[in-house]
Write an enzyme that holds these catalytic residues in place. Structure first.
Site: not given
Ligand code: NAD
Ligand code: DAU
Length: 332
Positions: A121-123, A148, A152
């Protein structure tokens, strides 16, 4: 590449990737997923049984992982605890899955000499000021803020160490915020869409000035496939689609696209340590590997996502009440 092992393939981005692979390649896929609260079998429904197999299990289970690596040609590692708000409530599962789980996979990659791509992630880079002219690049120093993002960052460093110390054939990508189908309703965009569907006012943390750099999950998938096919072993690639938007603007756009007043939302308690802005410079993957996003227009991608949540209430409704009850205890 033959058989791809995809960890976390029943989660949001992982399941989008499995659908993308089935649509665009001849590979077979084995999904390893623990089916935590975030993983759903239903996200893989309709995929051909001859191409996609789901193994329910934990990436920390070294014996299970060992057997699956033996049968895989390459591995894509999505599995993680992924939600910042949950990591502020209970960090422990983040350490187990994101750190120990990644370590377990790296040891299997080392033993079986398997190509592995690590999704991050960019975080890991921390946050930027709103007026900072710079964006994150592959050489930005790591400076994570939350439990989190620090786990990562730790997992990325493990991958780099296993490449250098043991010659593991790995690549890493750090992507910005994804949106699209199959995203859990705890996350910002699906939470607000499903709130509107349920007649609940959207909830904006703090003033809503925070900026996220949005990319459609299908574009993330095509970038990962490109890195698997043409990436340089040991390298990191940033993935983004020039999609910077502040949270307030996103909530207002969701309301407008759903036929509601743009002002019909509430400000709620801010997230502790809330990162202000993420922004990705994706020049490296574009110029070196020739990748480009397809969903250049956030507004039409968001409209399609709203449509998906409207027509897939059966997919998200059982999670909704519990998520809102959790946020209510936090004043959010
Ligand atoms: P998500 O929470 O929707 O999915 C995570 C999945 O991993 C789930 O299906 C869960 O059951 C599985 N999992 C969790 N713990 C496990 C374990 N111990 N063994 C096997 N499976 C397990 O997450 P997401 O948003 O799809 O993110 C997927 C990946 O992408 C993560 O590594 C996250 O850091 C990365 N990422 C997410 C975002 C975003 O915007 N959501 C952006 C950049 C990177
Ligand atoms: O940047 C990549 C990341 O993006 C991933 O690594 C994470 O897995 C993914 O969850 C996401 O992280 P954020 O914390 O940015 O996403 P989230 O959807 O939780 O929140 C997006 C923005 O919205 C953040 O600034 C918090 C805000 N927010 C979130 C929720 C749930 C609100 O204002 N209201 C809300 O109810």
């Amino acid at each position: 590449m033959g058989n791809l092992l995809v960890t976390g393939g029943a989660g949001f981005i992982g399941s989008n990737f499995v659908h993308h692979v089935v649509r665009n390649t001849d590979h077979t896929v084995t999904v390893l997923d623990k089916l935590t609260y975030a993983g759903k079998r239903a996200s893989l429904a309709g995929l051909p049984a001859g191409r996609v197999k789901l193994v329910v299990g934990d990436i920390c289970d070294a014996e299970l992982v060992d057997g699956l690596f033996a049968d895989a040609d390459a591995v894509v590692h999505y599995a993680a605890e992924s939600h910042n708000d949950n990591s502020l409530h209970d960090p422990r599962p983040f350490l187990d899955t994101n750190i120990v789980g990644t370590y377990t996979l790296l040891e299997a990659a080392r033993k079986h000499q398997r190509r592995i791509h690590h999704i991050s992630t960019d975080e890991v880079y921390g946050d930027l000021e709103l007026d900072d002219p710079d964006r994150f690049t592959e050489s930005t120093p790591y400076n994570p803020s939350s439990p989190y993002s620090s786990t990562k960052a730790g997992s990325d460093l493990l991958v780099r160490a296993w490449v250098r110390s043991f010659g593991v054939q790995a690549t890493i990508s750090n992507c910005s915020n994804n949106y699209g189908p199959y995203q859990h309703v705890e996350k910002f965009i699906p939470r607000q869409i499903t709130n509107v569907i349920r007649g609940i006012r959207p909830k904006l943390y703090g003033k809503g000035e925070n900026v996220r750099d949005w990319i459609h999950a299908d574009d993330h998938s095509s970038a990962v496939l490109t890195i698997l096919e043409r990436g340089t072993i040991g390298d990191t690639y940033l993935i983004g689609a020039d999609g910077e938007r502040d949270n307030k603007g996103v909530v207002e756009l969701i309301l407008e696209l759903m036929g509601e007043s743009r002002e019909a939302y509430d400000h709620v308690r801010d997230r502790a340590g809330h990162d202000m802005r993420y922004a990705i410079d994706s020049a490296k993957i574009r110029t070196e590997l020739g990748w480009a996003p397809v969903y250049a227009d956030f507004e039409s991608g968001l409209a399609a996502t709203i449509d998906w949540y409207r027509t897939h209430e059966d997919w998200w409704s059982e999670s909704k009440d519990g998520v809102e009850a959790f946020y209510a205890t936090k004043g959010q």
